[in-house]
Write a protein that holds these residues in place. Structure first.
Motif, short mmCIF file in Angstrom:
data_model
loop_
_atom_site.label_atom_id
_atom_site.label_comp_id
_atom_site.label_asym_id
_atom_site.label_seq_id
_atom_site.Cartn_x
_atom_site.Cartn_y
_atom_site.Cartn_z
N ALA A 24 9.86 6.04 6.37
CA ALA A 24 9.11 6.86 5.42
C ALA A 24 8.92 6.12 4.10
CB ALA A 24 9.84 8.18 5.18
N GLU A 25 9.94 5.41 3.66
CA GLU A 25 9.83 4.66 2.41
C GLU A 25 8.86 3.50 2.55
OE1 GLU A 25 14.19 5.32 0.33
OE2 GLU A 25 14.02 3.92 2.00
N ALA A 26 8.92 2.79 3.68
CA ALA A 26 7.98 1.70 3.92
C ALA A 26 6.55 2.22 3.96
CB ALA A 26 8.33 0.98 5.22
N GLN A 27 6.35 3.39 4.56
CA GLN A 27 5.01 3.97 4.61
C GLN A 27 4.54 4.38 3.23
OE1 GLN A 27 3.19 4.08 7.55
NE2 GLN A 27 1.51 4.52 6.12
N ALA A 28 5.45 4.89 2.39
CA ALA A 28 5.08 5.28 1.03
C ALA A 28 4.61 4.08 0.22
CB ALA A 28 6.28 5.94 0.34
N ILE A 29 5.23 2.92 0.44
CA ILE A 29 4.81 1.70 -0.24
C ILE A 29 3.39 1.33 0.20
CG2 ILE A 29 5.30 -0.75 -0.58
CD1 ILE A 29 8.29 -0.04 -0.07
N LEU A 30 3.13 1.38 1.49
CA LEU A 30 1.81 1.05 2.00
C LEU A 30 0.76 2.06 1.53
CD1 LEU A 30 0.15 -0.84 3.80
CD2 LEU A 30 0.70 0.64 5.74
N ASP A 31 1.13 3.33 1.49
CA ASP A 31 0.19 4.38 1.13
C ASP A 31 -0.16 4.39 -0.36
OD1 ASP A 31 0.11 5.21 3.75
OD2 ASP A 31 1.45 6.93 3.45
N ALA A 32 0.61 3.67 -1.16
CA ALA A 32 0.40 3.72 -2.62
C ALA A 32 -1.03 3.33 -3.00
CB ALA A 32 1.40 2.81 -3.33
N PHE A 33 -1.63 2.41 -2.25
CA PHE A 33 -2.99 1.96 -2.57
C PHE A 33 -4.04 2.55 -1.61
CE2 PHE A 33 -0.90 -1.13 -5.26
CZ PHE A 33 -1.80 -1.25 -6.31
N GLU A 34 -3.73 3.69 -1.02
CA GLU A 34 -4.73 4.36 -0.19
C GLU A 34 -5.93 4.74 -1.07
OE1 GLU A 34 -5.13 8.19 2.84
OE2 GLU A 34 -3.22 7.75 1.85
N GLY A 35 -7.11 4.36 -0.63
CA GLY A 35 -8.31 4.60 -1.43
C GLY A 35 -8.54 3.55 -2.50
N GLY A 36 -7.78 2.46 -2.44
CA GLY A 36 -7.87 1.43 -3.47
C GLY A 36 -9.23 0.75 -3.54
N GLU A 37 -9.87 0.56 -2.38
CA GLU A 37 -11.18 -0.11 -2.38
C GLU A 37 -12.20 0.70 -3.16
OE1 GLU A 37 -8.87 -1.82 0.92
OE2 GLU A 37 -9.28 0.24 0.24
N GLU A 38 -12.21 1.99 -2.93
CA GLU A 38 -13.17 2.84 -3.66
C GLU A 38 -12.87 2.84 -5.16
OE1 GLU A 38 -14.90 7.43 -3.69
OE2 GLU A 38 -13.32 6.85 -2.28
N ALA A 39 -11.58 2.88 -5.50
CA ALA A 39 -11.20 2.85 -6.92
C ALA A 39 -11.65 1.54 -7.57
CB ALA A 39 -9.69 3.03 -7.07
N ALA A 40 -11.52 0.43 -6.83
CA ALA A 40 -11.95 -0.87 -7.36
C ALA A 40 -13.46 -0.91 -7.53
CB ALA A 40 -11.48 -1.99 -6.43
N ARG A 41 -14.19 -0.41 -6.54
CA ARG A 41 -15.66 -0.40 -6.64
C ARG A 41 -16.13 0.44 -7.82
NH1 ARG A 41 -15.34 -0.09 -0.94
NH2 ARG A 41 -15.48 2.18 -1.03
N ASN A 42 -15.42 1.56 -8.04
CA ASN A 42 -15.80 2.46 -9.13
C ASN A 42 -15.19 2.05 -10.47
OD1 ASN A 42 -17.21 4.05 -7.31
ND2 ASN A 42 -15.49 5.42 -6.95
N ARG A 43 -14.36 1.00 -10.43
CA ARG A 43 -13.65 0.55 -11.63
C ARG A 43 -12.93 1.73 -12.29
NH1 ARG A 43 -14.58 -4.54 -12.51
NH2 ARG A 43 -13.67 -4.49 -14.61
N ASP A 44 -12.23 2.47 -11.44
CA ASP A 44 -11.51 3.66 -11.87
C ASP A 44 -10.14 3.23 -12.38
OD1 ASP A 44 -10.12 6.06 -12.14
OD2 ASP A 44 -11.08 6.98 -10.40
N LEU A 45 -10.07 2.90 -13.65
CA LEU A 45 -8.85 2.35 -14.23
C LEU A 45 -7.67 3.31 -14.14
CD1 LEU A 45 -7.28 0.18 -15.75
CD2 LEU A 45 -8.31 1.01 -17.87
N PRO A 46 -7.81 4.58 -14.52
CA PRO A 46 -6.64 5.48 -14.41
C PRO A 46 -6.09 5.56 -12.99
CG PRO A 46 -8.34 6.49 -15.77
CD PRO A 46 -8.95 5.26 -15.16
N LEU A 47 -6.97 5.60 -12.00
CA LEU A 47 -6.50 5.70 -10.62
C LEU A 47 -5.82 4.42 -10.18
CD1 LEU A 47 -6.22 7.37 -8.10
CD2 LEU A 47 -8.55 6.71 -7.44
#
Length: 230
Positions: free
Chosen positions: A115-138
């Motif tokens: 569960a902890e290893a999955q939480a580490i991996l899940d931390a950047f879920e949706g990261g590509e969209e956030a990067a494309r949108n330059r969503d700094l807070p996210l």
């Protein structure tokens, strides 16, 4: 509302994420990192309570914790101020992280539950969209969740208590360089973080250390790491 999810791994074991003071702490913390509460600004408790729709007691508790982390300064006569951005402190904090955080990643590879290893991996879920949108807070929230999850998975609370405040301070400086980062650079940074998560999930201690050093842009020669069995 963005949630950083750092309370349970930053010396706040008695601060359940559901408590009002924990919620206020994380919201003030995010605004400090983003510069919404500017370096040197005076913080009025009544104004903060209105801003975050919180009680004065929760605001005071949150400011007390942030003062312990060195993110705000409380003075008897001048009140509470946002801590300035100190380049010397940044350099010293970076040197400390270069020693501690790869070691924590190695400990996480050894001790993390599924569960902890999955939480580490899940931390950047949706990261590509956030990067494309330059969503700094996210992106900031994702980064803080990731590093807090690694610290938590190390199973060494003493190290986590030292490390997470250093990450908070470093994030304040990273925000200032955000506008100069391209989408490709942001995506590459996200992938480096995910590499750490994947190696931790494989229980590869040395690989986790090396992957975290790449995230921190640290060469093996630059650190004198302790033994993971110490």
């Amino acid at each position: 509302m963005l949630v950083l999810d750092v309370c349970s791994s930053s010396g706040l074991e008695d601060w359940s994420p559901d408590l009002q003071k924990a919620k206020v702490y994380e919201r003030i913390l995010l605004d400090l990192i983003l510069g919404e509460l500017a370096p040197g600004a005076r913080l009025d408790e009544q104004s903060l309570a209105a801003r975050y729709e919180a009680g004065l007691a929760g605001v005071r508790d949150a400011l007390g914790r942030l003062a312990l982390e060195g993110l705000v300064i409380r003075r008897a006569r001048s009140g509470t101020l946002v801590a300035p951005l100190d380049l010397v402190e940044l350099r010293q904090g970076y040197e400390a992280r270069a020693l501690i955080e790869p070691h924590c990643a190695g400990l996480a590879a050894r001790h993390a539950s599924k569960a902890e290893a999955q939480a580490i991996l899940d931390a950047f879920e949706g990261g590509e969209e956030a990067a494309r949108n330059r969503d700094l807070p996210l992106l900031v929230a994702m980064d803080q969740r990731f590093h807090a999850a690694v610290a938590r998975a190390s199973q060494n609370l003493s190290l986590a208590r030292i490390l997470i405040p250093l990450q908070h301070k470093a994030a304040r400086f990273w925000v200032f360089s955000f506008n100069g980062a391209t989408e490709a650079e942001l995506l590459a940074d996200i992938e480096q973080h995910r590499d750490v998560a994947r190696v931790i999930a494989r229980k590869d201690v040395e690989g986790a250390r090396a992957a975290m050093m790449r995230v921190l842009n640290v060469t093996p020669e630059a650190v004198q790491r302790p033994s993971v069995d110490a």
